[in-house]
Write an enzyme that holds these catalytic residues in place. Structure first.
Site, PDB file in Angstrom:
ATOM      1  N   SER A 140       9.008   3.539  -4.588  1.00 34.61           N
ATOM      2  CA  SER A 140       8.829   4.992  -4.554  1.00 34.61           C
ATOM      3  C   SER A 140       9.840   5.598  -3.591  1.00 34.61           C
ATOM      4  CB  SER A 140       7.413   5.342  -4.066  1.00 34.61           C
ATOM      5  OG  SER A 140       7.295   6.735  -3.839  1.00 34.61           O
ATOM      6  N   TYR A 153       0.535   4.536   1.921  1.00 33.28           N
ATOM      7  CA  TYR A 153       1.303   4.460   0.673  1.00 33.28           C
ATOM      8  C   TYR A 153       2.790   4.257   0.967  1.00 33.28           C
ATOM      9  CZ  TYR A 153       2.898   5.937  -4.014  1.00 33.28           C
ATOM     10  OH  TYR A 153       3.487   6.012  -5.262  1.00 33.28           O
TER      11      TYR A 153
HETATM   12  N1  LIG Z   1       3.521   9.569  -9.977  1.00 32.12           N
HETATM   13  C1  LIG Z   1       4.417   9.522  -9.025  1.00 32.12           C
HETATM   14  O1  LIG Z   1       4.916  10.573  -8.554  1.00 32.12           O
HETATM   15  C2  LIG Z   1       4.902   8.199  -8.504  1.00 32.12           C
HETATM   16  C3  LIG Z   1       6.024   8.186  -7.666  1.00 32.12           C
HETATM   17  C4  LIG Z   1       6.486   6.985  -7.162  1.00 32.12           C
HETATM   18  C5  LIG Z   1       5.839   5.807  -7.501  1.00 32.12           C
HETATM   19  N2  LIG Z   1       4.741   5.837  -8.300  1.00 32.12           N
HETATM   20  C6  LIG Z   1       4.097   4.554  -8.598  1.00 32.12           C
HETATM   21  O2  LIG Z   1       4.042   4.372  -9.992  1.00 32.12           O
HETATM   22  C7  LIG Z   1       2.957   3.503 -10.306  1.00 32.12           C
HETATM   23  C8  LIG Z   1       2.124   4.138 -11.411  1.00 32.12           C
HETATM   24  O3  LIG Z   1       1.526   5.321 -10.894  1.00 32.12           O
HETATM   25  P1  LIG Z   1       1.205   6.599 -11.810  1.00 32.12           P
HETATM   26  O4  LIG Z   1       1.850   7.762 -11.176  1.00 32.12           O
HETATM   27  O5  LIG Z   1       1.465   6.306 -13.232  1.00 32.12           O
HETATM   28  O6  LIG Z   1      -0.353   6.789 -11.521  1.00 32.12           O
HETATM   29  P2  LIG Z   1      -1.621   6.382 -12.407  1.00 32.12           P
HETATM   30  O7  LIG Z   1      -2.815   6.582 -11.541  1.00 32.12           O
HETATM   31  O8  LIG Z   1      -1.588   7.083 -13.711  1.00 32.12           O
HETATM   32  O9  LIG Z   1      -1.372   4.839 -12.691  1.00 32.12           O
HETATM   33  C9  LIG Z   1      -1.728   3.825 -11.799  1.00 32.12           C
HETATM   34  C10 LIG Z   1      -2.529   2.796 -12.585  1.00 32.12           C
HETATM   35  O10 LIG Z   1      -2.788   1.655 -11.768  1.00 32.12           O
HETATM   36  C11 LIG Z   1      -4.142   1.306 -11.964  1.00 32.12           C
HETATM   37  N3  LIG Z   1      -4.645   0.546 -10.817  1.00 32.12           N
HETATM   38  C12 LIG Z   1      -4.887   1.001  -9.573  1.00 32.12           C
HETATM   39  N4  LIG Z   1      -5.364   0.002  -8.817  1.00 32.12           N
HETATM   40  C13 LIG Z   1      -5.394  -1.098  -9.603  1.00 32.12           C
HETATM   41  C14 LIG Z   1      -5.777  -2.439  -9.390  1.00 32.12           C
HETATM   42  N5  LIG Z   1      -6.273  -2.866  -8.217  1.00 32.12           N
HETATM   43  N6  LIG Z   1      -5.655  -3.320 -10.432  1.00 32.12           N
HETATM   44  C15 LIG Z   1      -5.193  -2.901 -11.622  1.00 32.12           C
HETATM   45  N7  LIG Z   1      -4.826  -1.641 -11.879  1.00 32.12           N
HETATM   46  C16 LIG Z   1      -4.922  -0.757 -10.874  1.00 32.12           C
HETATM   47  C17 LIG Z   1      -4.869   2.642 -12.164  1.00 32.12           C
HETATM   48  O11 LIG Z   1      -6.133   2.498 -12.766  1.00 32.12           O
HETATM   49  C18 LIG Z   1      -3.860   3.374 -13.034  1.00 32.12           C
HETATM   50  O12 LIG Z   1      -4.062   3.074 -14.405  1.00 32.12           O
HETATM   51  C19 LIG Z   1       2.188   3.281  -8.997  1.00 32.12           C
HETATM   52  O13 LIG Z   1       2.610   2.074  -8.408  1.00 32.12           O
HETATM   53  C20 LIG Z   1       2.646   4.453  -8.152  1.00 32.12           C
HETATM   54  O14 LIG Z   1       2.523   4.177  -6.773  1.00 32.12           O
HETATM   55  C21 LIG Z   1       4.256   7.003  -8.815  1.00 32.12           C
END
Ligand SMILES: NC(=O)c1ccc[n+]([C@@H]2O[C@H](COP(=O)([O-])OP(=O)(O)OC[C@H]3O[C@@H](n4cnc5c(N)ncnc54)[C@H](O)[C@@H]3O)[C@@H](O)[C@H]2O)c1
Length: 280
Positions: A140, A153
């Site tokens: 991230s 985070y």
């Molecule tokens: N959305 C953003 O702005 C952003 C920015 C940088 C990084 N990210 C990273 O991208 C990835 C996806 O995030 P997103 O934005 O799609 O959010 P999201 O909440 O839609 O997706 C995250 C998924 O991970 C699952 N999850 C959480 N804990 C878990 C566990 N212990 N075991 C299995 N599954 C688990 C959740 O149920 C969810 O389906 C994450 O690692 C997040 O940190 C997101």
């Protein structure tokens, strides 16, 4: 012939947001994809939507038995594993450092850092034995500077960037690549989840946030267009395939330039305000 024909991939956290988009693109490019996550109804529905080359396997990435079973299931079903996307993650906590709850901090580390390590460990073993494979971790922009997310985070994402480099130099001799992608702000359900909204409601509300995203990135991102899950998926596909065959231990920022700095227009506006103040 599609770029992922005959390839087998696992995507963790694939029931929503970026993970769902990555799984969708890999399937569209011809891969067999195992969607891993904790939410069985959502995962099964998503796999059904993606068609016969997709399946769901219930997995909590912070639990080693679950991750070992996920990789074992994939190998039993398809006989190989080419791509492991360690995407699962939660929102973290915005408490001040002086108030931080250690259990909360450790839970974030367990899901993001240990979860990524377990994915590398169990997928890496199978990939090393077949002398090929591409592991892609979700970093991230918040792992490169403070102030973009909660303390836990940011620390977890910084650790994932180093885990990527350390695992890459470890697994390189076995022909296994390890890279990361680091999105900036992507409008998904993760933000509402961080505000305490139940996951399914939060995922459904992601479109509302998406509608506001263009104004939210103005003055923040050098490229003032909001990043989408599909943008992140495209970078993952590139790293997964032959185009990335000599790339390992690297991170690709998909953040509209946020990790490079703030838009210079903000600096110019400050300079103009100063000039005006001094001349009046
Ligand atoms: N959305 C953003 O702005 C952003 C920015 C940088 C990084 N990210 C990273 O991208 C990835 C996806 O995030 P997103 O934005 O799609 O959010 P999201 O909440 O839609 O997706 C995250 C998924 O991970 C699952 N999850 C959480 N804990 C878990 C566990 N212990 N075991 C299995 N599954 C688990 C959740 O149920 C969810 O389906 C994450 O690692 C997040 O940190 C997101």
């Amino acid at each position: 012939m599609k770029s992922m024909d005959q390839k087998v991939a696992i995507v963790t956290g694939a029931t929503s947001g970026i993970g769902a988009s990555i799984a969708e693109l890999l399937v569209a490019e011809g891969a067999h994809v195992v969607l891993a996550g904790r939410r069985e109804p959502e995962g099964t529905e998503m796999a059904t939507l993606l068609g016969e080359r997709a399946g769901f396997f219930r997995t909590d990435v912070s639990n080693e038995e679950d991750v070992a079973a996920l990789v074992g299931h994939t190998f039993e079903r398809y006989g190989r594993l080419d791509v492991m996307v360690n995407n699962a993650g939660g929102p973290g906590d915005m408490s001040p450092a002086t108030e931080y709850n250690l259990d909360t901090f450790e839970r974030t580390m367990a899901v993001h850092v240990s979860g990524t390590l377990l994915g590398i460990k169990h997928a890496g073993r199978k990939m090393a034995a077949q002398a090929s494979g591409s592991i892609i971790n979700l970093g991230s922009a918040a792992g490169k500077a403070g102030g973009w997310a909660g303390l836990d985070y940011s620390v977890a994402k910084a650790a994932i960037l180093q885990l990527t480099r350390s695992a890459a130099v470890d697994l390189g001799e076995h022909g296994v690549r390890v890279n990361s992608v680091s999105p900036g702000f992507v409008p998904t359900g993760i933000f509402a989840k961080g505000a305490g909204v139940p996951p399914s409601t939060a995922d459904a509300a992601a479109a509302l946030l998406g509608a506001k995203a263009p104004s939210l990135v103005q003055g923040v991102q050098p490229l003032a267009t909001a990043v989408t899950p599909a943008d992140v998926a495209a970078a993952v596909l590139w790293l997964a395939g032959d185009a990335g065959r000599l790339i390992t231990g690297q991170d690709i920022g998909i953040d509209g330039g946020v990790s490079a700095g703030r838009p210079v227009t903000a600096l110019r506006a400050e300079r103009d305000r100063l000039r005006h103040a001094l001349s009046s």
